[in-house]
Design a protein around this motif. Sequence first.
Motif, PDB file in Angstrom:
ATOM      1  N   LEU A 153       0.843  -1.207   0.000  1.00 23.27           N
ATOM      2  CA  LEU A 153       0.000   0.000   0.000  1.00 23.27           C
ATOM      3  C   LEU A 153       0.876   1.256   0.000  1.00 23.27           C
ATOM      4  O   LEU A 153       0.595   2.196  -0.732  1.00 23.27           O
ATOM      5  CB  LEU A 153      -0.930   0.009   1.214  1.00 23.27           C
ATOM      6  N   ASP A 154       1.933   1.245   0.806  1.00 24.43           N
ATOM      7  CA  ASP A 154       2.821   2.409   0.848  1.00 24.43           C
ATOM      8  C   ASP A 154       3.435   2.691  -0.517  1.00 24.43           C
ATOM      9  O   ASP A 154       3.570   3.851  -0.921  1.00 24.43           O
ATOM     10  CB  ASP A 154       3.930   2.202   1.888  1.00 24.43           C
ATOM     11  N   ILE A 155       3.783   1.631  -1.242  1.00 23.91           N
ATOM     12  CA  ILE A 155       4.330   1.809  -2.590  1.00 23.91           C
ATOM     13  C   ILE A 155       3.262   2.416  -3.497  1.00 23.91           C
ATOM     14  O   ILE A 155       3.531   3.364  -4.242  1.00 23.91           O
ATOM     15  CB  ILE A 155       4.846   0.459  -3.153  1.00 23.91           C
ATOM     16  N   LEU A 156       2.057   1.866  -3.439  1.00 27.68           N
ATOM     17  CA  LEU A 156       0.977   2.368  -4.298  1.00 27.68           C
ATOM     18  C   LEU A 156       0.678   3.839  -4.049  1.00 27.68           C
ATOM     19  O   LEU A 156       0.565   4.629  -4.988  1.00 27.68           O
ATOM     20  CB  LEU A 156      -0.302   1.559  -4.086  1.00 27.68           C
ATOM     21  N   ILE A 157       0.545   4.219  -2.791  1.00 29.85           N
ATOM     22  CA  ILE A 157       0.171   5.608  -2.508  1.00 29.85           C
ATOM     23  C   ILE A 157       1.322   6.580  -2.694  1.00 29.85           C
ATOM     24  O   ILE A 157       1.115   7.783  -2.706  1.00 29.85           O
ATOM     25  CB  ILE A 157      -0.480   5.769  -1.127  1.00 29.85           C
ATOM     26  N   SER A 158       2.539   6.048  -2.886  1.00 27.41           N
ATOM     27  CA  SER A 158       3.670   6.934  -3.157  1.00 27.41           C
ATOM     28  C   SER A 158       3.705   7.341  -4.625  1.00 27.41           C
ATOM     29  O   SER A 158       4.425   8.264  -5.018  1.00 27.41           O
ATOM     30  CB  SER A 158       4.987   6.254  -2.789  1.00 27.41           C
ATOM     31  N   ILE A 159       2.922   6.681  -5.465  1.00 27.96           N
ATOM     32  CA  ILE A 159       2.873   6.977  -6.900  1.00 27.96           C
ATOM     33  C   ILE A 159       1.958   8.163  -7.116  1.00 27.96           C
ATOM     34  O   ILE A 159       0.804   8.151  -6.697  1.00 27.96           O
ATOM     35  CB  ILE A 159       2.368   5.747  -7.697  1.00 27.96           C
ATOM     36  N   PRO A 160       2.454   9.221  -7.775  1.00 26.22           N
ATOM     37  CA  PRO A 160       1.596  10.381  -8.012  1.00 26.22           C
ATOM     38  C   PRO A 160       0.332   9.993  -8.796  1.00 26.22           C
ATOM     39  O   PRO A 160       0.382   9.232  -9.758  1.00 26.22           O
ATOM     40  CB  PRO A 160       2.481  11.320  -8.867  1.00 26.22           C
ATOM     41  N   GLY A 161      -0.804  10.477  -8.323  1.00 25.70           N
ATOM     42  CA  GLY A 161      -2.077  10.196  -8.977  1.00 25.70           C
ATOM     43  C   GLY A 161      -2.771   8.940  -8.472  1.00 25.70           C
ATOM     44  O   GLY A 161      -3.878   8.647  -8.860  1.00 25.70           O
ATOM     45  N   VAL A 162      -2.116   8.179  -7.600  1.00 25.88           N
ATOM     46  CA  VAL A 162      -2.712   6.970  -7.023  1.00 25.88           C
ATOM     47  C   VAL A 162      -2.905   7.222  -5.538  1.00 25.88           C
ATOM     48  O   VAL A 162      -2.080   7.836  -4.895  1.00 25.88           O
ATOM     49  CB  VAL A 162      -1.805   5.730  -7.235  1.00 25.88           C
ATOM     50  N   GLY A 163      -3.970   6.680  -4.998  1.00 26.53           N
ATOM     51  CA  GLY A 163      -4.148   6.795  -3.546  1.00 26.53           C
ATOM     52  C   GLY A 163      -5.382   7.522  -3.224  1.00 26.53           C
ATOM     53  O   GLY A 163      -5.950   7.581  -2.230  1.00 26.53           O
TER      54      GLY A 163
END
Length: 163
Positions: A153-163
């Motif tokens: 989850l931390d990886i996913l929400i670190s991506i701009p535009g995701v989260g």
Amino acid sequence: LDALDQMPRSALHIVMEATGKWHRAVQRSLHADGFYVSVVDPLRARLFAKACGFLAKTDRLDARLLAIMGEALKPAQTPPQDQALEALQELVNARSAANGERTALSNRMKTAVTAFLRKELTRRLAALDTHIARLDAEIERSIGAEPEMRRRLDILISIPGVG
């Protein structure tokens, strides 16, 4: 059957159709007992049956065709899904259904004329909002309890535009 009893369980290839949550307990149990289990897409099994010229659909025929399919195609073993991930998917599916229900109620609210109906819809929307908030909290708790899921989850929400 005596010959089957003497074979190692890993030598027996069990092929079953994915049936949503219904096949999971059987798959998990057989896998834990050492069987080689393949879970196949029901559409793929149906197309295989059709290609073999079988149009009828009965439990006995399905079982026979799954055995033939297993012998002919040798589908890969399907390990059971992690139980924590399975539980999380159930929560996410419940949240998705609640959001769909919320959208439907909101749409009805836009066209409701009577005061009584508007009041009832408002009450149901408030209850749904509470339900969704509790689901969100449980989803967060479930993710937090599993370090690997938290990392993903931390990886996913670190991506701009995701989260």
